[in-house]
Design a protein around this motif. Structure first.
Motif, PDB file in Angstrom:
ATOM      1  N   GLU A 173      -0.959   7.061  -3.038  1.00 14.62           N
ATOM      2  CA  GLU A 173       0.939   7.205  -2.791  1.00 14.62           C
ATOM      3  C   GLU A 173       1.158   6.627  -1.353  1.00 14.62           C
ATOM      4  OE1 GLU A 173      -0.290   9.596  -6.076  1.00 14.62           O
ATOM      5  OE2 GLU A 173      -0.904   9.460  -4.000  1.00 14.62           O
ATOM      6  N   TYR A 174       0.384   7.227  -0.434  1.00 11.60           N
ATOM      7  CA  TYR A 174       0.799   6.788   0.925  1.00 11.60           C
ATOM      8  C   TYR A 174       0.286   5.290   1.233  1.00 11.60           C
ATOM      9  CZ  TYR A 174       0.720   6.582   6.060  1.00 11.60           C
ATOM     10  OH  TYR A 174       0.861   6.056   7.235  1.00 11.60           O
ATOM     11  N   LEU A 175      -0.908   4.899   0.697  1.00  6.39           N
ATOM     12  CA  LEU A 175      -1.275   3.431   0.862  1.00  6.39           C
ATOM     13  C   LEU A 175      -0.039   2.596   0.171  1.00  6.39           C
ATOM     14  CD1 LEU A 175      -4.937   3.580   0.012  1.00  6.39           C
ATOM     15  CD2 LEU A 175      -3.816   3.502   2.469  1.00  6.39           C
ATOM     16  N   GLN A 176       0.476   2.976  -0.830  1.00  3.31           N
ATOM     17  CA  GLN A 176       1.431   2.168  -1.712  1.00  3.31           C
ATOM     18  C   GLN A 176       2.759   1.832  -0.736  1.00  3.31           C
ATOM     19  OE1 GLN A 176       2.205   3.479  -5.502  1.00  3.31           O
ATOM     20  NE2 GLN A 176       3.507   1.693  -6.087  1.00  3.31           N
ATOM     21  N   SER A 177       2.989   3.242   0.061  1.00  7.07           N
ATOM     22  CA  SER A 177       4.296   2.992   0.583  1.00  7.07           C
ATOM     23  C   SER A 177       4.070   2.274   1.857  1.00  7.07           C
ATOM     24  CB  SER A 177       4.619   4.647   1.159  1.00  7.07           C
ATOM     25  OG  SER A 177       3.599   5.001   1.965  1.00  7.07           O
ATOM     26  N   ILE A 178       3.093   2.124   2.249  1.00 12.80           N
ATOM     27  CA  ILE A 178       3.251   1.164   3.826  1.00 12.80           C
ATOM     28  C   ILE A 178       3.692  -0.249   3.159  1.00 12.80           C
ATOM     29  CG2 ILE A 178       1.515   0.072   4.942  1.00 12.80           C
ATOM     30  CD1 ILE A 178      -0.606   2.429   4.625  1.00 12.80           C
ATOM     31  N   GLY A 179       3.486  -0.645   1.995  1.00 10.94           N
ATOM     32  CA  GLY A 179       4.049  -1.944   1.614  1.00 10.94           C
ATOM     33  C   GLY A 179       3.120  -3.100   1.790  1.00 10.94           C
ATOM     34  N   GLN A 180       1.903  -2.883   2.355  1.00 11.77           N
ATOM     35  CA  GLN A 180       1.106  -4.068   2.634  1.00 11.77           C
ATOM     36  C   GLN A 180      -0.414  -3.367   2.707  1.00 11.77           C
ATOM     37  OE1 GLN A 180       1.244  -5.659   6.417  1.00 11.77           O
ATOM     38  NE2 GLN A 180       1.838  -3.871   7.510  1.00 11.77           N
ATOM     39  N   PRO A 181      -1.165  -4.316   2.206  1.00 15.72           N
ATOM     40  CA  PRO A 181      -2.674  -3.875   2.190  1.00 15.72           C
ATOM     41  C   PRO A 181      -3.440  -3.642   3.501  1.00 15.72           C
ATOM     42  CG  PRO A 181      -2.657  -6.038   1.497  1.00 15.72           C
ATOM     43  CD  PRO A 181      -1.150  -5.690   1.770  1.00 15.72           C
ATOM     44  N   LEU A 182      -4.031  -2.533   3.841  1.00 13.88           N
ATOM     45  CA  LEU A 182      -4.774  -2.334   4.810  1.00 13.88           C
ATOM     46  C   LEU A 182      -6.177  -3.290   4.897  1.00 13.88           C
ATOM     47  CD1 LEU A 182      -4.415   1.490   5.230  1.00 13.88           C
ATOM     48  CD2 LEU A 182      -3.263  -0.289   6.456  1.00 13.88           C
ATOM     49  N   THR A 183      -6.176  -4.239   5.709  1.00 15.35           N
ATOM     50  CA  THR A 183      -7.482  -5.040   5.747  1.00 15.35           C
ATOM     51  C   THR A 183      -7.908  -5.138   7.248  1.00 15.35           C
ATOM     52  OG1 THR A 183      -5.631  -7.062   6.317  1.00 15.35           O
ATOM     53  CG2 THR A 183      -6.382  -6.442   3.920  1.00 15.35           C
ATOM     54  N   THR A 184      -7.381  -4.675   8.351  1.00 14.25           N
ATOM     55  CA  THR A 184      -8.051  -5.005   9.483  1.00 14.25           C
ATOM     56  C   THR A 184      -7.889  -3.530  10.450  1.00 14.25           C
ATOM     57  OG1 THR A 184      -5.879  -5.526  10.628  1.00 14.25           O
ATOM     58  CG2 THR A 184      -7.009  -7.161   9.679  1.00 14.25           C
ATOM     59  N   LEU A 185      -8.609  -3.253  11.302  1.00 11.99           N
ATOM     60  CA  LEU A 185      -8.692  -1.918  12.193  1.00 11.99           C
ATOM     61  C   LEU A 185      -7.228  -1.893  13.138  1.00 11.99           C
ATOM     62  CD1 LEU A 185     -12.323  -1.687  13.273  1.00 11.99           C
ATOM     63  CD2 LEU A 185     -11.401  -0.088  11.747  1.00 11.99           C
ATOM     64  N   GLU A 186      -6.576  -3.032  13.307  1.00  7.47           N
ATOM     65  CA  GLU A 186      -5.689  -3.228  14.207  1.00  7.47           C
ATOM     66  C   GLU A 186      -4.394  -2.548  13.444  1.00  7.47           C
ATOM     67  OE1 GLU A 186      -7.685  -5.814  13.739  1.00  7.47           O
ATOM     68  OE2 GLU A 186      -8.694  -5.702  15.847  1.00  7.47           O
ATOM     69  N   GLN A 187      -4.377  -2.405  12.208  1.00  9.23           N
ATOM     70  CA  GLN A 187      -3.318  -1.778  11.546  1.00  9.23           C
ATOM     71  C   GLN A 187      -3.227  -0.386  11.447  1.00  9.23           C
ATOM     72  OE1 GLN A 187      -4.469  -4.297   7.836  1.00  9.23           O
ATOM     73  NE2 GLN A 187      -2.244  -4.101   7.244  1.00  9.23           N
ATOM     74  N   LEU A 188      -4.632   0.026  11.465  1.00  5.42           N
ATOM     75  CA  LEU A 188      -4.644   1.941  11.509  1.00  5.42           C
ATOM     76  C   LEU A 188      -3.959   2.406  12.578  1.00  5.42           C
ATOM     77  CD1 LEU A 188      -8.369   2.543  10.760  1.00  5.42           C
ATOM     78  CD2 LEU A 188      -6.474   1.876   9.215  1.00  5.42           C
ATOM     79  N   PRO A 189      -3.779   2.223  13.832  1.00  2.00           N
ATOM     80  CA  PRO A 189      -3.040   2.898  14.951  1.00  2.00           C
ATOM     81  C   PRO A 189      -1.373   3.102  14.726  1.00  2.00           C
ATOM     82  CG  PRO A 189      -4.427   1.451  16.021  1.00  2.00           C
ATOM     83  CD  PRO A 189      -4.465   0.950  14.441  1.00  2.00           C
ATOM     84  N   GLN A 190      -1.052   2.019  13.804  1.00  5.25           N
ATOM     85  CA  GLN A 190       0.400   2.197  13.565  1.00  5.25           C
ATOM     86  C   GLN A 190       0.703   3.116  12.309  1.00  5.25           C
ATOM     87  OE1 GLN A 190       2.187   0.238  15.592  1.00  5.25           O
ATOM     88  NE2 GLN A 190      -0.109  -0.736  16.329  1.00  5.25           N
TER      89      GLN A 190
END
Length: 298
Positions: A173-190
Motif C-alpha cells: 500500500e505504501y509503495l502504491q501511494s508513492i505514485g511511481q516505481p522505486l528503481t534507484t537508490l536516489e529515490q530512497l532518501p525522499q
C-alpha cells in the motif's frame, strides 16, 4: 594502625556509602550500625587528613577529594571482592546477582530459554533483567549489556553475539501511494522512513561492495524492532529490517532487492576484570553458547 592495611575495611565502607548514595543505605547493605560506620569514616578522614564526605541535606555525599578517591578506589575494591569470590568458587555453590540490560526483542528472540535454563541449573543465582533499548553502561563487574552500539565502550569487553542481516522493506500500500516505481537508490532518501534508532547515515551494499551512503530522515523512531515492523506493515513508511524478523505472512515487500544494508553486529558487553564472579562467567558462556546454537537452527 596507620598503614594502608589498617585502612582497607574503612575504605570499603567509604566506597559503599558513595555507591549506595547514603550512609543509611550503606549500613543496611553491610549490616552495620550507622553510628559505627560514622565513627569509622570520621577516623578514616582523620588518618588521611582530608574530608571525603560532607552533608548535603539529610545525606552524605562525596567531596571533590572524596569523589576523586572513590574513582581511584572503586576498581580495586571490586577486584578484592572478585578475588575472594574466586577463592571460594570451587568449594561453594554458584551464587550471586547479575544484571542484564537488553532490548526485549533480544530476550524473546534469542535468550529467554537460556536464561530460564540457567536459573534452573543455578538456583542460588538471582538475575535482574532490564528490557529496554536504552543503553545502560555496565557499572559493576556483575552488569551485562547486549547492544549493537559499542561507541564509548572502549574499556569494556565486547564479545560478538550474532550478526543481523538487513534489507529494505515497505508495504504494498505504501509503495502504491508513492505514485511511481522505486528503481534507484536516489529515490530512497525522499521516502518516509521508520527507524529503531537515531542513525541517519545508512551504508548500502550490492553483494559485498559498498555502493552508497543513504542520508535518511525518519518520520517515526521507535526503539523496538517489532513495533517498527508493525508500523511498516500498516503503510507508514519504509524501513531497514533484519531478515529474521520478516516472514512470508507479513504485509511487506522487499524494496530494491539487489541492495542491502550493512550487516549489524550485536555484542555482549561487560567490565574487564582479571577475576570475574563465577556466576557471571558461567552466564556469559551460557549466553554465547545459546545464541550460537540458535543460529545453527535458524
Amino acid at each position: 594502625m596507620n598503614s594502608i592495611f589498617g585502612n582497607i575495611d574503612d575504605l570499603y565502607l567509604f566506597c559503599c556509602v558513595v555507591e549506595e548514595g547514603s550512609l543509611l543505605a550503606a549500613s543496611r547493605k553491610l549490616q552495620l550500625p550507622v553510628s559505627t560506620m560514622s565513627r569509622r569514616l570520621s577516623a578514616l578522614e582523620s588518618r588521611l587528613n582530608t574530608r571525603l564526605l560532607e552533608k548535603q541535606g539529610r545525606e552524605l555525599v562525596a567531596t571533590q577529594n572524596g569523589q576523586q578517591a572513590f574513582e581511584l578506589l572503586r576498581s580495586g575494591m571490586e577486584s578484592i571482592e572478585s578475588s575472594f569470590d574466586q577463592l571460594v568458587s570451587d568449594t561453594e555453590e554458584v551464587s550471586g546477582s547479575i544484571k542484564l540490560a537488553l532490548p526485549h526483542n533480544f530476550y524473546r528472540g534469542f535468550i529467554a530459554e537460556v536464561v530460564e535454563q540457567f536459573l534452573t541449573d543455578y538456583p542460588k543465582v538471582t538475575l535482574d533483567l532490564v528490557l529496554s533499548q536504552e543503553q545502560a553502561v555496565p557499572q559493576s563487574d556483575r552488569d551485562l549489556l547486549m547492544t549493537f552500539d559499542v561507541t564509548g565502550l572502549d574499556e569494556m569487553i565486547a564479545r560478538p553475539l550474532f550478526t543481523a542481516k538487513h534489507a529494505f522493506f515497505a508495504s504494498p500500500e505504501y509503495l502504491q501511494s508513492i505514485g511511481q516505481p522505486l528503481t534507484t537508490l536516489e529515490q530512497l532518501p525522499q521516502l518516509d522512513w521508520i527507524s529503531v534508532d537515531h542513525i541517519v547515515d545508512i551504508p548500502v551494499y550490492q553483494d559485498d561492495t559498498l555502493v552508497e551512503m543513504l542520508k535518511i530522515h525518519p518520520r517515526l523512531i521507535v526503539n523496538d524492532i517489532i513495533s517498527v515492523c508493525a508500523a511498516v506493515e500498516k503503510g507508514l513508511g519504509i524501513a531497514s529490517l533484519p531478515f529474521r524478523h520478516v516472514t512470508e505472512e507479513m504485509n511487506l515487500t522487499r524494496v530494491l532487492p539487489q541492495y542491502h544494508r550493512s550487516d549489524r553486529q550485536a555484542y555482549l558487553v561487560y567490565k574487564q576484570r582479571r577475576y570475574q564472579p563465577k556466576a557471571l562467567t558461567l552466564f556469559v558462556d551460557a549466553l554465547l553458547e545459546g545464541v550460537k546454537n540458535r543460529a545453527k537452527i535458524g
